[in-house]
Each structure stands twice: as structure tokens, then as C-alpha cells.
Write an enzyme that holds these catalytic residues in place. Structure first.
Site, PDB file in Angstrom:
ATOM      1  N   ASN A   1     -12.994  -3.354   2.313  1.00  0.00           N
ATOM      2  CA  ASN A   1     -14.027  -2.329   2.312  1.00  0.00           C
ATOM      3  C   ASN A   1     -15.085  -2.458   1.236  1.00  0.00           C
ATOM      4  OD1 ASN A   1     -13.056  -1.000   4.662  1.00  0.00           O
ATOM      5  ND2 ASN A   1     -11.233  -0.089   3.462  1.00  0.00           N
TER       6      ASN A   1
ATOM      7  N   ASP B   1       0.793  -1.192  -0.089  1.00  0.00           N
ATOM      8  CA  ASP B   1      -0.094   0.040   0.091  1.00  0.00           C
ATOM      9  C   ASP B   1       0.940   1.042  -0.016  1.00  0.00           C
ATOM     10  OD1 ASP B   1      -3.293   0.488   0.978  1.00  0.00           O
ATOM     11  OD2 ASP B   1      -1.795   2.139   1.226  1.00  0.00           O
TER      12      ASP B   1
ATOM     13  N   HIS C   1      -6.738  -5.799   2.058  1.00  0.00           N
ATOM     14  CA  HIS C   1      -5.780  -5.314   2.567  1.00  0.00           C
ATOM     15  C   HIS C   1      -5.205  -6.384   3.587  1.00  0.00           C
ATOM     16  CE1 HIS C   1      -6.958  -1.009   2.200  1.00  0.00           C
ATOM     17  NE2 HIS C   1      -7.939  -1.600   1.790  1.00  0.00           N
TER      18      HIS C   1
ATOM     19  N   HIS D   1     -10.215  -5.416  -3.739  1.00  0.00           N
ATOM     20  CA  HIS D   1      -8.895  -5.626  -2.964  1.00  0.00           C
ATOM     21  C   HIS D   1      -9.067  -5.885  -1.447  1.00  0.00           C
ATOM     22  CE1 HIS D   1      -9.906  -1.305  -2.773  1.00  0.00           C
ATOM     23  NE2 HIS D   1      -9.352  -1.188  -1.701  1.00  0.00           N
TER      24      HIS D   1
ATOM     25  N   GLU E   1     -12.320   3.312  -1.343  1.00  0.00           N
ATOM     26  CA  GLU E   1     -11.813   4.256  -2.090  1.00  0.00           C
ATOM     27  C   GLU E   1     -11.602   4.082  -3.846  1.00  0.00           C
ATOM     28  OE1 GLU E   1      -8.866   6.570   0.026  1.00  0.00           O
ATOM     29  OE2 GLU E   1     -10.116   7.614   1.141  1.00  0.00           O
TER      30      GLU E   1
END
Ligand code: AMP
Length: 126
Positions: A97, A39, A112, A110, A105
Site C-alpha cells: 500500500n 502481521d 504484505h 512494507h 497505515e
């Protein structure tokens, strides 16, 4: 800006551009089904993103429309990337998310992977 996680795939989102090699990334792993990279704004000593190579907006899209092979290949990659980062013994957290409430966003699904320190409670109260 948070996105809905629904609707059409934007082929110019930042992770689509990383997949095409138009934007650099610190790559950790790549195969037919997944790409993993660090990231750009890490929230933990280890903060790696794993994305499917296919065009899915969110987990909602991926779980509804990806093939069995894409789903299996992606989730195997998540586990093997965490192992390759030597996070299994100390432990790690994964997070995805989906949509506005989660403040997604980037409109490309994806996961994390966080690790490298004690991660505290699962959610912090507002
Ligand atoms: P999310 O809120 O789950 O959509 O998280 C998007 C994540 O993508 C954030 O943690 C960002 O720091 C990360 N990110 C955005 N642009 C890049 C980039 N070019 N390379 C690596 N990570 C990025």
C-alpha cells in the site's frame, strides 16, 4: 489513519521500533536488507510483512532512493520468505500500500505476503 507515503521518515513509527527491538514481533527472517514478521492482525492464514532495514517511508521513497543492493536484497528476501513459508506450490499474493488511496497505515515501506487459502479476486469492488 492513512498516511501519504511521502515526506520525511518518522524514526518512531512502529516498524522502526520493531527493527530496533523496542517492540516484539514474530520474526520469520532477518538479514542485512530485510526483516520479515507475522502481521499482528492477519487477513489470511499466512500474513507476513517484509520490510527493508533502511528508513524508507513507502515504495515511492524506496524505489527512488534505495541503493541497487538494498533493492535487490529486499526483493530477494520477499521471494525467499514466501518460499520458506511453503507458499510457492499453492500460490500467494504480495501487496504494498502506497499513500492515501491505498490506505497505507505504517510509514515504513512494507510488502504484505498473503497465502494459505484461495485468495479470490485481486480487488473487491466498493
Ligand atoms: P498498511 O495498511 O499496508 O500500512 O499495513 C500495515 C499493517 O501493519 C497492518 O496489516 C497491521 O495489522 C500491521 N501492523 C501494525 N502494527 C503491527 C505490529 N506491531 N506487528 C505486526 N504487524 C503490525
Amino acid at each position: 489513519m492513512p498516511v501519504s507515503g511521502l515526506g520525511d521518515y518518522d524514526r518512531n513509527n512502529v516498524f522502526a521500533r520493531i527493527l530496533r527491538g523496542e517492540i516484539p514481533c514474530r520474526e520469520v527472517f532477518r538479514d542485512a536488507h530485510a526483516l520479515a514478521f507475522h502481521d499482528i492482525a492477519p487477513r489470511a492464514p499466512v500474513h507476513v510483512l517484509v520490510i527493508p532495514t533502511g528508513p524508507y517511508v513507502s515504495l515511492a521513497d524506496f524505489s527512488a532512493h534505495a541503493t541497487e543492493g538494498e533493492i535487490a536484497g529486499f526483493w530477494r528476501a520477499v521471494g525467499s520468505v514466501a518460499k520458506s513459508l511453503e507458499l510457492e506450490a499453492p500460490g500467494y499474493r504480495i501487496l504494498a500500500n502506497m499513500g492515501f488511496a491505498a490506505h497505507q497505515e505504517v510509514p515504513h515501506f512494507h510488502v504484505h505476503i498473503f497465502g494459505g487459502r484461495p485468495l479470490g479476486p485481486m480487488l473487491v469492488e466498493p
